[in-house]
Design a protein around this motif. Structure first.
Motif, PDB file in Angstrom:
ATOM      1  N   LEU A  46       0.826  -1.209   0.000  1.00  0.00           N
ATOM      2  CA  LEU A  46       0.000   0.000   0.000  1.00  0.00           C
ATOM      3  C   LEU A  46       0.862   1.261   0.000  1.00  0.00           C
ATOM      4  N   ARG A  47       1.915   1.264   0.818  1.00  0.00           N
ATOM      5  CA  ARG A  47       2.814   2.423   0.847  1.00  0.00           C
ATOM      6  C   ARG A  47       3.500   2.617  -0.498  1.00  0.00           C
ATOM      7  N   SER A  48       3.956   1.534  -1.083  1.00  0.00           N
ATOM      8  CA  SER A  48       4.657   1.620  -2.364  1.00  0.00           C
ATOM      9  C   SER A  48       3.740   2.140  -3.464  1.00  0.00           C
ATOM     10  N   VAL A  49       2.500   1.696  -3.482  1.00  0.00           N
ATOM     11  CA  VAL A  49       1.549   2.164  -4.491  1.00  0.00           C
ATOM     12  C   VAL A  49       1.274   3.651  -4.309  1.00  0.00           C
ATOM     13  N   ARG A  50       1.100   4.090  -3.056  1.00  0.00           N
ATOM     14  CA  ARG A  50       0.848   5.502  -2.794  1.00  0.00           C
ATOM     15  C   ARG A  50       2.039   6.357  -3.211  1.00  0.00           C
ATOM     16  N   GLU A  51       3.249   5.921  -2.861  1.00  0.00           N
ATOM     17  CA  GLU A  51       4.439   6.681  -3.231  1.00  0.00           C
ATOM     18  C   GLU A  51       4.655   6.681  -4.749  1.00  0.00           C
ATOM     19  N   HIS A  52       4.334   5.564  -5.401  1.00  0.00           N
ATOM     20  CA  HIS A  52       4.452   5.503  -6.861  1.00  0.00           C
ATOM     21  C   HIS A  52       3.502   6.494  -7.524  1.00  0.00           C
ATOM     22  N   ARG A  53       2.283   6.568  -7.019  1.00  0.00           N
ATOM     23  CA  ARG A  53       1.323   7.522  -7.580  1.00  0.00           C
ATOM     24  C   ARG A  53       1.812   8.954  -7.415  1.00  0.00           C
ATOM     25  N   ALA A  54       2.375   9.259  -6.239  1.00  0.00           N
ATOM     26  CA  ALA A  54       2.865  10.620  -6.001  1.00  0.00           C
ATOM     27  C   ALA A  54       4.020  10.946  -6.942  1.00  0.00           C
ATOM     28  N   LEU A  55       4.939  10.007  -7.119  1.00  0.00           N
ATOM     29  CA  LEU A  55       6.057  10.233  -8.036  1.00  0.00           C
ATOM     30  C   LEU A  55       5.579  10.350  -9.478  1.00  0.00           C
ATOM     31  N   HIS A  56       4.625   9.523  -9.848  1.00  0.00           N
ATOM     32  CA  HIS A  56       4.088   9.561 -11.204  1.00  0.00           C
ATOM     33  C   HIS A  56       3.418  10.902 -11.481  1.00  0.00           C
ATOM     34  N   GLN A  57       2.652  11.395 -10.506  1.00  0.00           N
ATOM     35  CA  GLN A  57       1.982  12.689 -10.662  1.00  0.00           C
ATOM     36  C   GLN A  57       3.000  13.812 -10.830  1.00  0.00           C
ATOM     37  N   GLU A  58       4.091  13.732 -10.062  1.00  0.00           N
ATOM     38  CA  GLU A  58       5.075  14.814 -10.087  1.00  0.00           C
ATOM     39  C   GLU A  58       5.931  14.800 -11.347  1.00  0.00           C
ATOM     40  N   TYR A  59       6.355  13.614 -11.776  1.00  0.00           N
ATOM     41  CA  TYR A  59       7.334  13.537 -12.845  1.00  0.00           C
ATOM     42  C   TYR A  59       6.791  13.053 -14.187  1.00  0.00           C
ATOM     43  N   HIS A  60       5.510  12.776 -14.278  1.00  0.00           N
ATOM     44  CA  HIS A  60       4.945  12.300 -15.538  1.00  0.00           C
ATOM     45  C   HIS A  60       5.029  13.403 -16.578  1.00  0.00           C
ATOM     46  N   GLY A  61       5.348  13.014 -17.787  1.00  0.00           N
ATOM     47  CA  GLY A  61       5.498  13.987 -18.865  1.00  0.00           C
ATOM     48  C   GLY A  61       4.216  14.737 -19.143  1.00  0.00           C
ATOM     49  N   LYS A  62       4.374  15.981 -19.507  1.00  0.00           N
ATOM     50  CA  LYS A  62       3.216  16.822 -19.783  1.00  0.00           C
ATOM     51  C   LYS A  62       2.950  16.929 -21.281  1.00  0.00           C
ATOM     52  N   GLY A  63       3.549  16.052 -22.064  1.00  0.00           N
ATOM     53  CA  GLY A  63       3.358  16.092 -23.504  1.00  0.00           C
ATOM     54  C   GLY A  63       4.642  16.539 -24.190  1.00  0.00           C
ATOM     55  N   GLU A  64       4.516  16.828 -25.448  1.00  0.00           N
ATOM     56  CA  GLU A  64       5.677  17.251 -26.244  1.00  0.00           C
ATOM     57  C   GLU A  64       6.132  18.641 -25.817  1.00  0.00           C
ATOM     58  N   ARG A  65       7.451  18.809 -25.643  1.00  0.00           N
ATOM     59  CA  ARG A  65       8.018  20.102 -25.275  1.00  0.00           C
ATOM     60  C   ARG A  65       8.906  20.606 -26.394  1.00  0.00           C
ATOM     61  N   SER A  66       9.030  21.896 -26.462  1.00  0.00           N
ATOM     62  CA  SER A  66       9.881  22.495 -27.489  1.00  0.00           C
ATOM     63  C   SER A  66      11.352  22.304 -27.106  1.00  0.00           C
ATOM     64  N   PRO A  67      12.254  22.337 -28.073  1.00  0.00           N
ATOM     65  CA  PRO A  67      13.682  22.199 -27.752  1.00  0.00           C
ATOM     66  C   PRO A  67      14.184  23.291 -26.815  1.00  0.00           C
ATOM     67  N   GLU A  68      13.656  24.499 -26.933  1.00  0.00           N
ATOM     68  CA  GLU A  68      14.065  25.585 -26.042  1.00  0.00           C
ATOM     69  C   GLU A  68      13.658  25.291 -24.600  1.00  0.00           C
ATOM     70  N   GLU A  69      12.460  24.763 -24.437  1.00  0.00           N
ATOM     71  CA  GLU A  69      11.979  24.455 -23.093  1.00  0.00           C
ATOM     72  C   GLU A  69      12.777  23.319 -22.466  1.00  0.00           C
ATOM     73  N   VAL A  70      13.107  22.304 -23.256  1.00  0.00           N
ATOM     74  CA  VAL A  70      13.901  21.183 -22.755  1.00  0.00           C
ATOM     75  C   VAL A  70      15.292  21.663 -22.368  1.00  0.00           C
ATOM     76  N   ALA A  71      15.889  22.512 -23.190  1.00  0.00           N
ATOM     77  CA  ALA A  71      17.211  23.046 -22.866  1.00  0.00           C
ATOM     78  C   ALA A  71      17.161  23.867 -21.587  1.00  0.00           C
ATOM     79  N   GLY A  72      16.100  24.622 -21.404  1.00  0.00           N
ATOM     80  CA  GLY A  72      15.952  25.406 -20.178  1.00  0.00           C
ATOM     81  C   GLY A  72      15.788  24.538 -18.946  1.00  0.00           C
ATOM     82  N   LEU A  73      15.154  23.382 -19.081  1.00  0.00           N
ATOM     83  CA  LEU A  73      14.970  22.479 -17.943  1.00  0.00           C
ATOM     84  C   LEU A  73      16.293  21.949 -17.412  1.00  0.00           C
ATOM     85  N   VAL A  74      17.236  21.697 -18.331  1.00  0.00           N
ATOM     86  CA  VAL A  74      18.517  21.134 -17.902  1.00  0.00           C
ATOM     87  C   VAL A  74      19.586  22.204 -17.714  1.00  0.00           C
TER      88      VAL A  74
END
Length: 110
Positions: free
Chosen positions: A70-98
């Motif tokens: 149960l703990r692992s599933v809850r933590e997985h959902r939280a991580l998935h919500q935080e780090y799941h991709g938001k769709g296609e990003r522009s090259p400028e935006e990706v460069a800015g992220l890193v």
């Protein structure tokens, strides 16, 4: 094998995870069949002065394993919500992220 800890601590952890999983579904988590089953199982397998329950360690191990799930599933959902991709990003935006900037093209483009 790691020590399981107290059965009471495991029960409290299970009920905490159950409460978080139910959220605000409209009815109290204590009215759910899962809550009633968990509490009844712990009551049926407790050690009293009249009997020694051999299945107590087995129940405690299963409960600790379910708590881990149960703990692992809850933590997985939280991580998935935080780090799941938001769709296609522009090259400028990706460069800015890193932390990079894209080079400027000659002629004022870009």
């Amino acid at each position: 094998m790691a020590a399981l800890g107290s059965p009471l601590r495991t029960l409290r952890g299970l009920l905490r995870e159950l409460r978080q999983a139910s959220g605000r579904a409209g009815r109290a988590y204590r009215d759910t069949p899962a809550y009633q089953h968990i509490v009844a199982a712990f009551r049926a397998h407790r050690v009293t002065s009249e009997k020694l329950c051999r299945a107590q360690q087995e129940l405690h191990f299963q409960a600790a394993t379910y708590l881990c799930l149960l703990r692992s599933v809850r933590e997985h959902r939280a991580l998935h919500q935080e780090y799941h991709g938001k769709g296609e990003r522009s090259p400028e935006e990706v460069a800015g992220l890193v932390g990079f900037r894209l080079p400027q093209q000659p002629g004022g483009k870009g």
